[in-house]
Design a protein around this motif. Structure first.
Motif, PDB file in Angstrom:
ATOM      1  N   LEU A 161       0.830  -1.202   0.000  1.00  0.00           N
ATOM      2  CA  LEU A 161       0.000   0.000   0.000  1.00  0.00           C
ATOM      3  C   LEU A 161       0.865   1.253   0.000  1.00  0.00           C
ATOM      4  CD1 LEU A 161      -2.797  -0.913   2.596  1.00  0.00           C
ATOM      5  CD2 LEU A 161      -2.843  -1.161   0.118  1.00  0.00           C
ATOM      6  N   LYS A 162       0.356   2.288  -0.638  1.00  0.00           N
ATOM      7  CA  LYS A 162       1.031   3.583  -0.637  1.00  0.00           C
ATOM      8  C   LYS A 162       0.740   4.266   0.700  1.00  0.00           C
ATOM      9  CE  LYS A 162       0.705   4.086  -5.591  1.00  0.00           C
ATOM     10  NZ  LYS A 162       0.126   4.800  -6.706  1.00  0.00           N
ATOM     11  N   TYR A 163       1.570   5.228   1.048  1.00  0.00           N
ATOM     12  CA  TYR A 163       1.403   5.917   2.328  1.00  0.00           C
ATOM     13  C   TYR A 163       0.010   6.535   2.434  1.00  0.00           C
ATOM     14  CZ  TYR A 163       6.409   5.531   3.384  1.00  0.00           C
ATOM     15  OH  TYR A 163       7.661   5.074   3.671  1.00  0.00           O
ATOM     16  N   ARG A 164      -0.483   7.104   1.339  1.00  0.00           N
ATOM     17  CA  ARG A 164      -1.807   7.723   1.340  1.00  0.00           C
ATOM     18  C   ARG A 164      -2.878   6.672   1.657  1.00  0.00           C
ATOM     19  NH1 ARG A 164      -5.247   7.472  -2.558  1.00  0.00           N
ATOM     20  NH2 ARG A 164      -3.672   7.045  -4.124  1.00  0.00           N
ATOM     21  N   GLU A 165      -2.747   5.478   1.061  1.00  0.00           N
ATOM     22  CA  GLU A 165      -3.717   4.412   1.291  1.00  0.00           C
ATOM     23  C   GLU A 165      -3.668   3.920   2.739  1.00  0.00           C
ATOM     24  OE1 GLU A 165      -2.105   1.953  -1.811  1.00  0.00           O
ATOM     25  OE2 GLU A 165      -3.799   2.379  -3.149  1.00  0.00           O
ATOM     26  N   ILE A 166      -2.468   3.819   3.284  1.00  0.00           N
ATOM     27  CA  ILE A 166      -2.315   3.395   4.677  1.00  0.00           C
ATOM     28  C   ILE A 166      -2.970   4.424   5.597  1.00  0.00           C
ATOM     29  CG2 ILE A 166      -0.654   2.949   6.527  1.00  0.00           C
ATOM     30  CD1 ILE A 166       1.298   2.000   4.293  1.00  0.00           C
ATOM     31  N   ALA A 167      -2.702   5.709   5.331  1.00  0.00           N
ATOM     32  CA  ALA A 167      -3.273   6.774   6.156  1.00  0.00           C
ATOM     33  C   ALA A 167      -4.798   6.706   6.133  1.00  0.00           C
ATOM     34  CB  ALA A 167      -2.789   8.145   5.657  1.00  0.00           C
ATOM     35  N   GLU A 168      -5.382   6.486   4.974  1.00  0.00           N
ATOM     36  CA  GLU A 168      -6.838   6.392   4.873  1.00  0.00           C
ATOM     37  C   GLU A 168      -7.358   5.152   5.594  1.00  0.00           C
ATOM     38  OE1 GLU A 168      -7.068   8.608   0.524  1.00  0.00           O
ATOM     39  OE2 GLU A 168      -7.656   6.510   0.676  1.00  0.00           O
ATOM     40  N   LYS A 169      -6.671   4.028   5.405  1.00  0.00           N
ATOM     41  CA  LYS A 169      -7.117   2.775   6.003  1.00  0.00           C
ATOM     42  C   LYS A 169      -7.081   2.837   7.530  1.00  0.00           C
ATOM     43  CE  LYS A 169      -6.489  -2.180   5.628  1.00  0.00           C
ATOM     44  NZ  LYS A 169      -5.962  -3.254   4.798  1.00  0.00           N
ATOM     45  N   LEU A 170      -6.040   3.481   8.073  1.00  0.00           N
ATOM     46  CA  LEU A 170      -5.883   3.542   9.526  1.00  0.00           C
ATOM     47  C   LEU A 170      -6.427   4.835  10.128  1.00  0.00           C
ATOM     48  CD1 LEU A 170      -2.287   2.037   9.866  1.00  0.00           C
ATOM     49  CD2 LEU A 170      -4.488   0.858  10.066  1.00  0.00           C
ATOM     50  N   ASP A 171      -6.946   5.706   9.276  1.00  0.00           N
ATOM     51  CA  ASP A 171      -7.500   6.988   9.707  1.00  0.00           C
ATOM     52  C   ASP A 171      -6.468   7.809  10.496  1.00  0.00           C
ATOM     53  OD1 ASP A 171      -9.501   8.921   9.761  1.00  0.00           O
ATOM     54  OD2 ASP A 171     -10.282   8.225  11.698  1.00  0.00           O
ATOM     55  N   ILE A 172      -5.283   7.941   9.876  1.00  0.00           N
ATOM     56  CA  ILE A 172      -4.209   8.749  10.447  1.00  0.00           C
ATOM     57  C   ILE A 172      -3.658   9.632   9.334  1.00  0.00           C
ATOM     58  CG2 ILE A 172      -3.577   7.129  12.276  1.00  0.00           C
ATOM     59  CD1 ILE A 172      -1.346   6.063  10.492  1.00  0.00           C
ATOM     60  N   SER A 173      -2.802  10.565   9.689  1.00  0.00           N
ATOM     61  CA  SER A 173      -2.249  11.466   8.676  1.00  0.00           C
ATOM     62  C   SER A 173      -1.125  10.776   7.911  1.00  0.00           C
ATOM     63  CB  SER A 173      -1.712  12.743   9.322  1.00  0.00           C
ATOM     64  OG  SER A 173      -0.517  12.486  10.012  1.00  0.00           O
ATOM     65  N   ILE A 174      -0.883  11.248   6.697  1.00  0.00           N
ATOM     66  CA  ILE A 174       0.208  10.718   5.879  1.00  0.00           C
ATOM     67  C   ILE A 174       1.533  10.975   6.583  1.00  0.00           C
ATOM     68  CG2 ILE A 174       1.439  10.984   3.688  1.00  0.00           C
ATOM     69  CD1 ILE A 174      -1.260  11.536   2.370  1.00  0.00           C
ATOM     70  N   LYS A 175       1.650  12.116   7.252  1.00  0.00           N
ATOM     71  CA  LYS A 175       2.878  12.460   7.975  1.00  0.00           C
ATOM     72  C   LYS A 175       3.156  11.426   9.076  1.00  0.00           C
ATOM     73  CE  LYS A 175       6.294  15.250   8.524  1.00  0.00           C
ATOM     74  NZ  LYS A 175       7.366  15.205   7.565  1.00  0.00           N
ATOM     75  N   THR A 176       2.107  10.961   9.751  1.00  0.00           N
ATOM     76  CA  THR A 176       2.271   9.936  10.779  1.00  0.00           C
ATOM     77  C   THR A 176       2.787   8.645  10.144  1.00  0.00           C
ATOM     78  OG1 THR A 176       0.502  10.888  12.117  1.00  0.00           O
ATOM     79  CG2 THR A 176       1.067   8.578  12.546  1.00  0.00           C
ATOM     80  N   VAL A 177       2.234   8.293   8.984  1.00  0.00           N
ATOM     81  CA  VAL A 177       2.689   7.090   8.289  1.00  0.00           C
ATOM     82  C   VAL A 177       4.166   7.234   7.929  1.00  0.00           C
ATOM     83  CG1 VAL A 177       2.427   5.673   6.207  1.00  0.00           C
ATOM     84  CG2 VAL A 177       0.400   6.548   7.380  1.00  0.00           C
ATOM     85  N   GLU A 178       4.539   8.396   7.377  1.00  0.00           N
ATOM     86  CA  GLU A 178       5.936   8.627   6.998  1.00  0.00           C
ATOM     87  C   GLU A 178       6.852   8.517   8.217  1.00  0.00           C
ATOM     88  OE1 GLU A 178       5.010  11.759   3.350  1.00  0.00           O
ATOM     89  OE2 GLU A 178       5.799  12.505   5.233  1.00  0.00           O
ATOM     90  N   THR A 179       6.461   9.146   9.306  1.00  0.00           N
ATOM     91  CA  THR A 179       7.276   9.130  10.522  1.00  0.00           C
ATOM     92  C   THR A 179       7.426   7.710  11.053  1.00  0.00           C
ATOM     93  OG1 THR A 179       6.527  11.357  11.080  1.00  0.00           O
ATOM     94  CG2 THR A 179       7.458  10.036  12.869  1.00  0.00           C
ATOM     95  N   GLN A 180       6.320   6.978  11.136  1.00  0.00           N
ATOM     96  CA  GLN A 180       6.358   5.617  11.670  1.00  0.00           C
ATOM     97  C   GLN A 180       7.180   4.693  10.768  1.00  0.00           C
ATOM     98  OE1 GLN A 180       5.233   4.455  14.668  1.00  0.00           O
ATOM     99  NE2 GLN A 180       4.891   6.613  15.090  1.00  0.00           N
TER     100      GLN A 180
END
Length: 184
Positions: free
Chosen positions: A146-165
């Motif tokens: 999954l792309k970061y945008r898709e992960i953020a949507e799936k987990l209901d978090i920001s893209i920045k949080t996905v990038e940081t994690q």
């Protein structure tokens, strides 16, 4: 639709008018997808590129300035996104070929198989040791693709949080797997 009407629509979009955005989307979406297919030779990818473009337009509507016609801007943006997509695909293909070639080389040696099994076990242990949220984000990215945008949507978090994690996960895994890095 003429250039002036598009400009008025775009000004309304900058003010947050969703109906104007939807009208612009409906007006150009099909044409932009057909244009994108010329580059990508792939309908789903072309649609994703156009959808991403419209998503970015909506996200950055207040900061966005269009000096040409809206139509020219949209088509030029799709072309640029397609060219970036093609370049990225080429790099991914080259990397995949390199990894496959290296994997084949590794399989030639029986000793390497033992190292590989040990390495896979250590990788899985290291992933399991990550905090739950970070581990979930890492698996969605690396194992499900999954792309970061898709992960953020799936987990209901920001893209920045996905990038940081993801950055923290990769850093942790590099540290825990430093003994195996020469094998990569």
């Amino acid at each position: 639709m003429d250039r002036q009407e598009d400009a008025v629509l775009f000004q309304k979009i900058k003010l947050g008018d969703e109906k104007s955005f939807e009208l612009l989307f409906r007006r150009y979406y099909g044409h932009l997808c057909l244009y994108a297919v010329r580059f990508t030779q792939n309908n789903p990818e072309a649609e994703e590129i156009v959808q991403d473009l419209f998503a970015k337009i909506w996200e950055k509507k207040e900061q966005l300035t269009i000096s040409t016609s809206v139509k020219n801007y949209l088509f030029r943006s799709v072309k640029n996104h397609c060219l970036n997509f093609l370049q990225h695909s080429q790099i991914k293909n080259q990397y995949s070929q390199k990894v496959c070639s290296e994997a084949n080389d590794l399989k030639e040696s029986e000793d390497t198989n033992y190292i590989e099994i040990d390495m896979l076990r250590k990788i899985e242990e290291s992933i399991q040791a990550l905090p739950e949220k970070r581990r979930k984000i890492f698996r969605l990215s690396r194992q499900e693709g999954l792309k970061y945008r898709e992960i953020a949507e799936k987990l209901d978090i920001s893209i920045k949080t996905v990038e940081t994690q993801m950055g923290l996960a990769i850093k942790t895994l590099r540290e825990k797997l430093k003994d195996f890095l020469p094998a990569f």
